[in-house]
Design a protein around this motif. Structure first.
Motif, PDB file in Angstrom:
ATOM      1  N   THR A 190       0.808  -1.223   0.000  1.00  0.00           N
ATOM      2  CA  THR A 190       0.000   0.000   0.000  1.00  0.00           C
ATOM      3  C   THR A 190       0.842   1.275   0.000  1.00  0.00           C
ATOM      4  O   THR A 190       0.531   2.223  -0.713  1.00  0.00           O
ATOM      5  CB  THR A 190      -0.968   0.007   1.199  1.00  0.00           C
ATOM      6  OG1 THR A 190      -0.228  -0.121   2.413  1.00  0.00           O
ATOM      7  CG2 THR A 190      -1.985  -1.113   1.080  1.00  0.00           C
ATOM      8  N   GLU A 191       1.923   1.289   0.771  1.00  0.00           N
ATOM      9  CA  GLU A 191       2.734   2.500   0.902  1.00  0.00           C
ATOM     10  C   GLU A 191       3.706   2.718  -0.260  1.00  0.00           C
ATOM     11  O   GLU A 191       4.010   3.852  -0.611  1.00  0.00           O
ATOM     12  CB  GLU A 191       3.512   2.474   2.218  1.00  0.00           C
ATOM     13  CG  GLU A 191       2.663   2.431   3.458  1.00  0.00           C
ATOM     14  CD  GLU A 191       1.872   3.709   3.668  1.00  0.00           C
ATOM     15  OE1 GLU A 191       2.415   4.801   3.422  1.00  0.00           O
ATOM     16  OE2 GLU A 191       0.697   3.593   4.068  1.00  0.00           O
ATOM     17  N   VAL A 192       4.216   1.652  -0.845  1.00  0.00           N
ATOM     18  CA  VAL A 192       5.207   1.782  -1.919  1.00  0.00           C
ATOM     19  C   VAL A 192       4.571   1.591  -3.292  1.00  0.00           C
ATOM     20  O   VAL A 192       4.779   2.385  -4.198  1.00  0.00           O
ATOM     21  CB  VAL A 192       6.373   0.775  -1.735  1.00  0.00           C
ATOM     22  CG1 VAL A 192       7.351   0.854  -2.895  1.00  0.00           C
ATOM     23  CG2 VAL A 192       7.094   1.029  -0.420  1.00  0.00           C
ATOM     24  N   TYR A 193       3.772   0.513  -3.435  1.00  0.00           N
ATOM     25  CA  TYR A 193       3.255   0.157  -4.756  1.00  0.00           C
ATOM     26  C   TYR A 193       1.912   0.778  -5.096  1.00  0.00           C
ATOM     27  O   TYR A 193       1.492   0.731  -6.239  1.00  0.00           O
ATOM     28  CB  TYR A 193       3.163  -1.366  -4.893  1.00  0.00           C
ATOM     29  CG  TYR A 193       4.490  -2.068  -4.757  1.00  0.00           C
ATOM     30  CD1 TYR A 193       5.660  -1.534  -5.310  1.00  0.00           C
ATOM     31  CD2 TYR A 193       4.591  -3.263  -4.077  1.00  0.00           C
ATOM     32  CE1 TYR A 193       6.870  -2.179  -5.175  1.00  0.00           C
ATOM     33  CE2 TYR A 193       5.805  -3.926  -3.947  1.00  0.00           C
ATOM     34  CZ  TYR A 193       6.935  -3.367  -4.502  1.00  0.00           C
ATOM     35  OH  TYR A 193       8.137  -4.009  -4.375  1.00  0.00           O
ATOM     36  N   GLY A 194       1.195   1.321  -4.126  1.00  0.00           N
ATOM     37  CA  GLY A 194      -0.096   1.965  -4.408  1.00  0.00           C
ATOM     38  C   GLY A 194      -1.274   1.002  -4.435  1.00  0.00           C
ATOM     39  O   GLY A 194      -2.352   1.354  -4.929  1.00  0.00           O
ATOM     40  N   ALA A 195      -1.102  -0.195  -3.931  1.00  0.00           N
ATOM     41  CA  ALA A 195      -2.195  -1.167  -3.899  1.00  0.00           C
ATOM     42  C   ALA A 195      -3.247  -0.741  -2.882  1.00  0.00           C
ATOM     43  O   ALA A 195      -2.938  -0.095  -1.886  1.00  0.00           O
ATOM     44  CB  ALA A 195      -1.666  -2.551  -3.541  1.00  0.00           C
ATOM     45  N   ALA A 196      -4.491  -1.117  -3.158  1.00  0.00           N
ATOM     46  CA  ALA A 196      -5.566  -0.867  -2.198  1.00  0.00           C
ATOM     47  C   ALA A 196      -5.637  -1.995  -1.182  1.00  0.00           C
ATOM     48  O   ALA A 196      -6.024  -1.780  -0.026  1.00  0.00           O
ATOM     49  CB  ALA A 196      -6.898  -0.737  -2.927  1.00  0.00           C
TER      50      ALA A 196
END
Length: 125
Positions: free
Chosen positions: A21-27
């Motif tokens: 979530t913090e690096v790759y932008g995944a939900a």
């Protein structure tokens, strides 16, 4: 000043989720049954304090090489989780990721030689 993204006492899934979530932008993150079983096993074996090194495509911040740029809001699928105890890290496999095999404990070159009588190489596969 150095600040780690995850602290070592975090459970394996929390470390994976933080990176996703913090690096790759995944939900969110989804786990295959195999990945869930490996996480439970590694936790039981005492490896949960090891750092995480994500294995994913180099073509996108997501698991999907077709999602170009900086996609957000996707679900990062964890298909498998492996551990390199000697190297000291856990590596989740994101999406359709293949890995290279490691070297054997006894390298094959020990069995390769030149026959002094014939001059031919022996011990090749």
């Amino acid at each position: 000043f150095l600040k780690f993204l995850t602290a070592p006492p975090l459970p394996i899934k929390d470390k994976i989720s933080t990176i996703a979530t913090e690096v790759y932008g995944a939900a969110s993150v989804s786990y295959s049954p195999e990945a869930e079983a490996k996480i439970a096993l590694y936790t039981e074996m005492g490896f949960s304090a090891l750092p995480i090194c994500m294995a994913k495509t180099q073509y996108s911040f997501s698991h999907d090489p077709n999602l170009k740029g900086v996609p957000t809001g996707f679900t990062l699928p964890i298909k498998d989780v492996r551990v390199s105890v000697g190297a000291g890290f856990i590596y989740p496999l994101c999406g359709a990721m293949s890995t290279m095999p490691g070297l054997p404990t006894r390298p094959a070159y020990y069995d390769i030689d030149v026959d002094p009588k014939t001059g031919k190489i022996v011990g090749l596969f």
